[in-house]
Design a protein around this motif. Structure first.
Motif, PDB file in Angstrom:
ATOM      1  N   THR A 283       0.823  -1.215   0.000  1.00 18.04           N
ATOM      2  CA  THR A 283       0.000   0.000   0.000  1.00 18.04           C
ATOM      3  C   THR A 283       0.852   1.258   0.000  1.00 18.04           C
ATOM      4  O   THR A 283       0.544   2.230  -0.698  1.00 18.04           O
ATOM      5  CB  THR A 283      -0.925   0.012   1.244  1.00 18.04           C
ATOM      6  OG1 THR A 283      -1.726  -1.160   1.233  1.00 18.04           O
ATOM      7  CG2 THR A 283      -1.824   1.241   1.230  1.00 18.04           C
ATOM      8  N   VAL A 284       1.956   1.235   0.756  1.00 16.13           N
ATOM      9  CA  VAL A 284       2.728   2.462   0.972  1.00 16.13           C
ATOM     10  C   VAL A 284       3.915   2.630   0.020  1.00 16.13           C
ATOM     11  O   VAL A 284       4.398   3.751  -0.158  1.00 16.13           O
ATOM     12  CB  VAL A 284       3.235   2.528   2.430  1.00 16.13           C
ATOM     13  CG1 VAL A 284       2.076   2.498   3.395  1.00 16.13           C
ATOM     14  CG2 VAL A 284       4.199   1.370   2.735  1.00 16.13           C
ATOM     15  N   ALA A 285       4.395   1.546  -0.577  1.00 13.31           N
ATOM     16  CA  ALA A 285       5.652   1.641  -1.325  1.00 13.31           C
ATOM     17  C   ALA A 285       5.521   1.458  -2.833  1.00 13.31           C
ATOM     18  O   ALA A 285       6.523   1.512  -3.550  1.00 13.31           O
ATOM     19  CB  ALA A 285       6.650   0.617  -0.784  1.00 13.31           C
ATOM     20  N   VAL A 286       4.309   1.249  -3.327  1.00 10.58           N
ATOM     21  CA  VAL A 286       4.142   1.088  -4.774  1.00 10.58           C
ATOM     22  C   VAL A 286       4.132   2.467  -5.415  1.00 10.58           C
ATOM     23  O   VAL A 286       3.287   3.308  -5.113  1.00 10.58           O
ATOM     24  CB  VAL A 286       2.838   0.335  -5.112  1.00 10.58           C
ATOM     25  CG1 VAL A 286       2.638   0.278  -6.618  1.00 10.58           C
ATOM     26  CG2 VAL A 286       2.885  -1.077  -4.537  1.00 10.58           C
ATOM     27  N   GLN A 287       5.084   2.702  -6.318  1.00 10.36           N
ATOM     28  CA  GLN A 287       5.174   4.006  -6.986  1.00 10.36           C
ATOM     29  C   GLN A 287       4.263   4.108  -8.189  1.00 10.36           C
ATOM     30  O   GLN A 287       3.737   5.179  -8.493  1.00 10.36           O
ATOM     31  CB  GLN A 287       6.619   4.270  -7.423  1.00 10.36           C
ATOM     32  CG  GLN A 287       7.521   4.738  -6.300  1.00 10.36           C
ATOM     33  CD  GLN A 287       8.844   5.270  -6.817  1.00 10.36           C
ATOM     34  OE1 GLN A 287       9.415   4.731  -7.773  1.00 10.36           O
ATOM     35  NE2 GLN A 287       9.350   6.316  -6.187  1.00 10.36           N
ATOM     36  N   SER A 288       4.086   3.000  -8.886  1.00  7.44           N
ATOM     37  CA  SER A 288       3.232   3.048 -10.076  1.00  7.44           C
ATOM     38  C   SER A 288       2.602   1.699 -10.352  1.00  7.44           C
ATOM     39  O   SER A 288       3.158   0.657 -10.011  1.00  7.44           O
ATOM     40  CB  SER A 288       4.038   3.497 -11.304  1.00  7.44           C
ATOM     41  OG  SER A 288       4.982   2.503 -11.676  1.00  7.44           O
ATOM     42  N   HIS A 289       1.394   1.749 -10.936  1.00  8.10           N
ATOM     43  CA  HIS A 289       0.688   0.560 -11.410  1.00  8.10           C
ATOM     44  C   HIS A 289       0.566   0.684 -12.927  1.00  8.10           C
ATOM     45  O   HIS A 289       0.082   1.697 -13.420  1.00  8.10           O
ATOM     46  CB  HIS A 289      -0.721   0.478 -10.829  1.00  8.10           C
ATOM     47  CG  HIS A 289      -0.771   0.350  -9.339  1.00  8.10           C
ATOM     48  ND1 HIS A 289      -0.473   1.392  -8.483  1.00  8.10           N
ATOM     49  CD2 HIS A 289      -1.116  -0.705  -8.540  1.00  8.10           C
ATOM     50  CE1 HIS A 289      -0.623   0.985  -7.233  1.00  8.10           C
ATOM     51  NE2 HIS A 289      -1.020  -0.274  -7.239  1.00  8.10           N
ATOM     52  N   LYS A 290       0.993  -0.334 -13.644  1.00  7.64           N
ATOM     53  CA  LYS A 290       0.837  -0.337 -15.100  1.00  7.64           C
ATOM     54  C   LYS A 290       0.014  -1.549 -15.504  1.00  7.64           C
ATOM     55  O   LYS A 290       0.433  -2.694 -15.299  1.00  7.64           O
ATOM     56  CB  LYS A 290       2.190  -0.344 -15.806  1.00  7.64           C
ATOM     57  CG  LYS A 290       2.091  -0.173 -17.320  1.00  7.64           C
ATOM     58  CD  LYS A 290       3.444   0.002 -17.951  1.00  7.64           C
ATOM     59  CE  LYS A 290       3.331   0.223 -19.459  1.00  7.64           C
ATOM     60  NZ  LYS A 290       2.557   1.422 -19.795  1.00  7.64           N
TER      61      LYS A 290
END
Length: 379
Positions: A283-290
């Motif tokens: 939840t806190v460390a994902v910079q981007s979703h592709k």
């Protein structure tokens, strides 16, 4: 932020449903034309393949007929020494036939390459359009997250399901390395060690795992977590498997939580804290979703031109919520929700059924079909 129906009962999905409906309309208006175009390209591709197959078969039949005729003529002219002529004619016809087939095959290859390029462009555009909506607006039933670390690179995948729809995101994280001490500064796990000078005896030894690399993490909405920890020389490999408040710890493949003495020596509080922080990492460390793919019944929905069916399945969920809004609302032509801010401030948000229908009908038959499913059509 709290969302309720107009009768103040809690909204099943704690999100701005009106905004999500508006985003769904926007998505539909963009995706439907793209899928129509992709369907036309796929039809063109299939026609090219069928046409080439028919022409190739025709050339083969023509060649077979000519060679058969020459063979019959050769029998009638057995008294004349024309074998060289006959062989040359047969070779020429076979060569011409083969060349023509090769030309057709090459043309088909070029046509397919051109069509596939256009389809790839459309597929990329559709993924780009779907990405923001699928990130939040699909109301997934279940999500699973996988993190893996290899050669100093951390990568991740999120797989979410909503009914028959499955969609996959590639995840990028804020760090390229991950160790246990990024979550807890000091933590150890007990193992059996053999020692002693005069006589060998087994004793409990605590291994500091603070500097262990986090090789992989798997986590899902059911709070099931698996993490693989490994030191640099791979001598001590630990696997922690957790379900909510229970956990198992494996050392080099052996379940050490089943050993009474080792279990007693475990720092359960820190282990549970590590599990909690690893669960929160997605939840806190994902910079981007592709968005990488959208599947319907396990098949690629974009390549198979079945995105309309995906939209219909999403519309069914939205339609159920719209029906509930209407039944619990004051105006049967308005889809409304109440919003309560943390400071207690309250407001309402709504959209007219007629507005939904008008926007969807502008898309064409596909949009009208969605309007009926969402119960915003009068017919």
């Amino acid at each position: 932020m709290k969302y309720t129906f107009q009768d103040s009962t809690d909204f099943p999905v704690q999100r701005d449903f009106i905004k999500d409906v508006q985003d769904f309309l926007k998505l539909t208006a963009e995706i439907v034309p793209f899928e129509r175009s992709a369907r036309l390209h796929n039809d063109e591709k299939q026609k090219s393949i069928s046409s080439t197959e028919a022409k190739t078969e025709g050339i083969g039949q023509f060649e077979k007929g000519i060679l058969s005729s020459i063979g019959e003529q050769a029998v009638d002219l057995e008294s004349m020494d024309l074998s060289d002529v006959i062989n040359d004619v047969q070779s020429s016809i076979s060569a011409i036939s083969s060349r023509k087939k090769a030309e057709l095959e090459k043309q088909l290859e070029n046509d397919i390459k051109s069509i596939d390029y256009e389809l790839d462009q459309l597929n990329s555009k559709m993924l780009s359009v779907l990405e923001p909506f699928f990130l939040n607006g699909v109301y997934a039933d279940h999500s699973k997250y996988v993190l893996s670390s290899e050669d100093g690179i951390i990568s991740g995948i999120q797989t979410s399901t909503s009914g028959n729809i499955e969609y996959v995101f590639n995840l990028e994280f804020s760090s390229n390395t991950l160790k246990v001490n990024d979550f807890i500064k000091k933590i150890s796990l007990p193992v059996w060690s053999t020692g002693g000078i005069l006589r060998r005896e087994d004793k409990v030894k605590k291994i500091d795992i603070s500097d262990h690399r986090i090789v992989s993490v798997e986590y899902d909405d059911d709070m099931h977590l698996e993490v693989l920890l490994q030191n640099n020389d791979s001598v001590n490999i630990f696997r922690i498997i957790s379900d909510k408040s229970t956990f198992m710890v494996f050392h080099n493949g052996t379940d050490i939580t089943q050993d009474v003495d080792l279990a007693r020596a475990m720092d359960k509080e820190n282990i549970l804290l590590l599990i909690k922080k690893l669960s929160q990492y997605f939840t806190v460390a994902v910079q981007s979703h592709k968005l990488a793919s959208v599947l319907l019944d396990g098949e690629d929905a974009i390549k198979n031109n079945t995105l309309q069916r995906c939209l219909e399945l999403i519309a069914e969920k939205y339609g159920a919520l719209i029906n509930e809004c209407l039944s619990k609302g004051y105006n049967k032509e308005e889809i409304a929700i109440k919003i309560e801010l943390p400071d207690g401030t309250r407001s309402e948000k709504y959209i007219l059924r007629s507005e939904l229908y008008n926007q969807l009908s502008e898309v064409g038959d596909e949009g009208i079909s969605l309007a009926k499913i969402m119960n915003v059509s009068d017919s």
